[in-house]
Design a protein around this motif. Structure first.
Motif, PDB file in Angstrom:
ATOM      1  N   GLU A  69      19.810 -10.422  41.792  1.00 32.82           N
ATOM      2  CA  GLU A  69      19.516 -12.019  41.409  1.00 32.82           C
ATOM      3  C   GLU A  69      18.156 -12.574  41.687  1.00 32.82           C
ATOM      4  N   LYS A  70      17.221 -11.828  42.788  1.00 32.97           N
ATOM      5  CA  LYS A  70      16.307 -12.696  43.087  1.00 32.97           C
ATOM      6  C   LYS A  70      15.458 -12.977  42.011  1.00 32.97           C
ATOM      7  N   HIS A  71      15.044 -12.255  41.250  1.00 39.89           N
ATOM      8  CA  HIS A  71      14.240 -12.915  40.071  1.00 39.89           C
ATOM      9  C   HIS A  71      14.901 -13.636  39.108  1.00 39.89           C
ATOM     10  N   VAL A  72      16.153 -13.558  38.748  1.00 35.59           N
ATOM     11  CA  VAL A  72      16.702 -14.397  37.744  1.00 35.59           C
ATOM     12  C   VAL A  72      16.887 -15.883  38.516  1.00 35.59           C
ATOM     13  N   ARG A  73      17.487 -15.633  39.795  1.00 35.02           N
ATOM     14  CA  ARG A  73      17.794 -16.977  40.490  1.00 35.02           C
ATOM     15  C   ARG A  73      16.364 -17.846  40.587  1.00 35.02           C
ATOM     16  N   ARG A  74      15.224 -17.277  40.835  1.00 32.38           N
ATOM     17  CA  ARG A  74      14.132 -17.883  40.868  1.00 32.38           C
ATOM     18  C   ARG A  74      13.430 -18.540  39.647  1.00 32.38           C
ATOM     19  N   LEU A  75      13.668 -17.651  38.568  1.00 31.08           N
ATOM     20  CA  LEU A  75      13.417 -18.418  37.415  1.00 31.08           C
ATOM     21  C   LEU A  75      14.437 -19.472  36.758  1.00 31.08           C
ATOM     22  N   ALA A  76      15.615 -19.505  37.468  1.00 31.89           N
ATOM     23  CA  ALA A  76      16.679 -20.549  37.037  1.00 31.89           C
ATOM     24  C   ALA A  76      16.087 -21.767  37.791  1.00 31.89           C
ATOM     25  N   ARG A  77      15.611 -21.527  39.083  1.00 34.64           N
ATOM     26  CA  ARG A  77      15.179 -22.919  39.753  1.00 34.64           C
ATOM     27  C   ARG A  77      13.814 -23.303  39.188  1.00 34.64           C
ATOM     28  N   GLN A  78      12.942 -22.377  38.789  1.00 35.13           N
ATOM     29  CA  GLN A  78      11.739 -22.828  38.131  1.00 35.13           C
ATOM     30  C   GLN A  78      12.176 -23.617  36.802  1.00 35.13           C
ATOM     31  N   ASP A  95      24.519 -15.873  28.417  1.00 32.09           N
ATOM     32  CA  ASP A  95      23.120 -15.076  28.585  1.00 32.09           C
ATOM     33  C   ASP A  95      22.010 -15.185  27.737  1.00 32.09           C
ATOM     34  N   PRO A  96      22.322 -14.955  26.508  1.00 29.55           N
ATOM     35  CA  PRO A  96      21.069 -15.053  25.695  1.00 29.55           C
ATOM     36  C   PRO A  96      20.417 -16.412  25.681  1.00 29.55           C
ATOM     37  N   GLN A  97      21.345 -17.254  25.617  1.00 27.33           N
ATOM     38  CA  GLN A  97      20.692 -18.839  25.632  1.00 27.33           C
ATOM     39  C   GLN A  97      19.960 -19.056  26.967  1.00 27.33           C
ATOM     40  N   LEU A  98      20.308 -18.485  27.799  1.00 28.15           N
ATOM     41  CA  LEU A  98      19.497 -18.637  29.152  1.00 28.15           C
ATOM     42  C   LEU A  98      18.368 -17.782  29.011  1.00 28.15           C
ATOM     43  N   TRP A  99      18.342 -16.735  28.758  1.00 29.75           N
ATOM     44  CA  TRP A  99      16.991 -15.867  28.333  1.00 29.75           C
ATOM     45  C   TRP A  99      16.053 -16.560  27.341  1.00 29.75           C
ATOM     46  N   THR A 100      16.755 -17.335  26.264  1.00 30.93           N
ATOM     47  CA  THR A 100      16.052 -17.968  25.265  1.00 30.93           C
ATOM     48  C   THR A 100      15.247 -19.156  26.038  1.00 30.93           C
ATOM     49  N   ALA A 101      16.135 -19.869  26.841  1.00 29.64           N
ATOM     50  CA  ALA A 101      15.447 -20.926  27.883  1.00 29.64           C
ATOM     51  C   ALA A 101      14.513 -20.595  28.569  1.00 29.64           C
ATOM     52  N   PHE A 102      14.534 -19.442  29.336  1.00 31.96           N
ATOM     53  CA  PHE A 102      13.268 -18.828  30.199  1.00 31.96           C
ATOM     54  C   PHE A 102      12.292 -18.509  29.378  1.00 31.96           C
ATOM     55  N   ASP A 103      12.200 -17.911  28.119  1.00 31.74           N
ATOM     56  CA  ASP A 103      11.444 -17.597  27.140  1.00 31.74           C
ATOM     57  C   ASP A 103      10.647 -18.945  26.642  1.00 31.74           C
ATOM     58  N   SER A 104      11.357 -19.915  26.498  1.00 33.39           N
ATOM     59  CA  SER A 104      10.805 -21.174  25.778  1.00 33.39           C
ATOM     60  C   SER A 104      10.067 -21.976  26.995  1.00 33.39           C
ATOM     61  N   CYS A 105      10.221 -21.947  28.190  1.00 31.55           N
ATOM     62  CA  CYS A 105       9.658 -22.794  29.239  1.00 31.55           C
ATOM     63  C   CYS A 105       8.252 -22.087  29.712  1.00 31.55           C
ATOM     64  N   GLU A 111       7.164 -14.221  33.670  1.00 31.46           N
ATOM     65  CA  GLU A 111       8.077 -13.611  34.432  1.00 31.46           C
ATOM     66  C   GLU A 111       9.174 -13.374  33.637  1.00 31.46           C
ATOM     67  N   SER A 112       9.996 -13.907  32.918  1.00 34.76           N
ATOM     68  CA  SER A 112      10.912 -13.469  32.129  1.00 34.76           C
ATOM     69  C   SER A 112      10.623 -12.347  31.096  1.00 34.76           C
ATOM     70  N   THR A 113       9.512 -12.379  30.514  1.00 43.13           N
ATOM     71  CA  THR A 113       9.013 -11.192  29.824  1.00 43.13           C
ATOM     72  C   THR A 113       8.796  -9.919  30.568  1.00 43.13           C
ATOM     73  N   MET A 114       8.408 -10.218  31.843  1.00 43.18           N
ATOM     74  CA  MET A 114       8.325  -8.956  32.538  1.00 43.18           C
ATOM     75  C   MET A 114       9.486  -8.441  33.048  1.00 43.18           C
ATOM     76  N   GLU A 118       9.109  -5.385  30.800  1.00 42.50           N
ATOM     77  CA  GLU A 118       7.954  -4.761  31.235  1.00 42.50           C
ATOM     78  C   GLU A 118       8.321  -4.163  32.616  1.00 42.50           C
ATOM     79  N   LEU A 119       9.230  -3.532  32.715  1.00 44.23           N
ATOM     80  CA  LEU A 119       9.770  -2.913  34.319  1.00 44.23           C
ATOM     81  C   LEU A 119       8.775  -1.879  34.575  1.00 44.23           C
ATOM     82  N   HIS A 120       8.237  -1.180  33.627  1.00 44.76           N
ATOM     83  CA  HIS A 120       7.179  -0.385  33.995  1.00 44.76           C
ATOM     84  C   HIS A 120       6.170  -0.830  34.669  1.00 44.76           C
ATOM     85  N   ARG A 121       5.998  -1.824  34.491  1.00 42.72           N
ATOM     86  CA  ARG A 121       4.777  -2.665  35.603  1.00 42.72           C
ATOM     87  C   ARG A 121       5.178  -3.071  36.889  1.00 42.72           C
ATOM     88  N   LEU A 122       6.298  -2.755  37.210  1.00 42.35           N
ATOM     89  CA  LEU A 122       6.861  -2.784  38.634  1.00 42.35           C
ATOM     90  C   LEU A 122       6.347  -1.870  39.516  1.00 42.35           C
TER      91      LEU A 122
END
Length: 181
Positions: A69-78, A95-105, A111-114, A118-122
């Motif tokens: 939840e850590k990343h998704v919760r932070r993204l939602a707060r942002q 879920d798809p609407q939320l990811w679209t909102a993350f991608d549009s902001c 971070e949403s894209t990562m 891009e989990l290979h970058r972790l």
């Protein structure tokens, strides 16, 4: 005995190949065996044990749920702080609407894209994150290294080579620095 880590990474690779856009399935691939019992399926059904139910319980409890939840919760707060979006609207999104909102902001897009693609970058390394470097520290709170009895005897007596390997596992680090490259 199969190597669960290699198996789970293999399942993740299959998901990434056949369903690259399905981020929830990627998480499921990595965690699909988390509820397995000792000796894999051998104990399935004994006293009502069900590795699927155990897996769901583990994913919904500490320490796994907060990590997921850590990343998704932070993204939602942002998202709520930077976009004209009411919490009540966010709560009703799919879920798809939320990811679209993350991608549009603009604030959450990178971070949403990562997180999704891009989990290979972790990156992960043993040790704590120094205060002057980016990333965070993650510590394992419990490691499962207790040895079984082998033919009624302690493993050190019945199977000294696997006992030595188990002892080597106990020496592995349990604190890690995690960051995006």
């Amino acid at each position: 005995m199969r190597n669960v880590r290699t198996h789970s990474c293999g399942v993740l690779a299959l998901v990434a190949h056949f369903r690259p856009e399905d981020e929830l399935l990627r998480v499921a691939a990595l965690l699909h065996d988390i509820g397995h019992l000792p000796l894999s399926h051998t104990l399935e059904g004994v006293a009502g044990l069900d590795h699927h139910a155990i897996g769901v319980q583990l994913v919904q409890s500490d320490p796994i749920r907060p990590v997921l939840e850590k990343h998704v919760r932070r993204l939602a707060r942002q998202l709520l702080d930077s976009a004209p979006l009411a919490p009540a609207r966010l709560a009703r999104m799919t879920d798809p609407q939320l990811w679209t909102a993350f991608d549009s902001c603009a604030v959450t897009q990178a971070e949403s894209t990562m997180v999704r693609y891009e989990l290979h970058r972790l990156k992960v390394e043993a040790g704590s994150a120094p205060p002057d470097r980016s990333g965070w520290t993650f510590s394992l709170r419990k490691t499962y290294s207790s040895a079984p009895l082998v033919e009624g005897q302690r493993i050190e007596v019945a199977a000294p080579e696997p006992a030595a390997e188990l002892n080597a596992l106990r020496a592995l680090p349990t604190t890690f620095r995690v960051w995006w490259s």
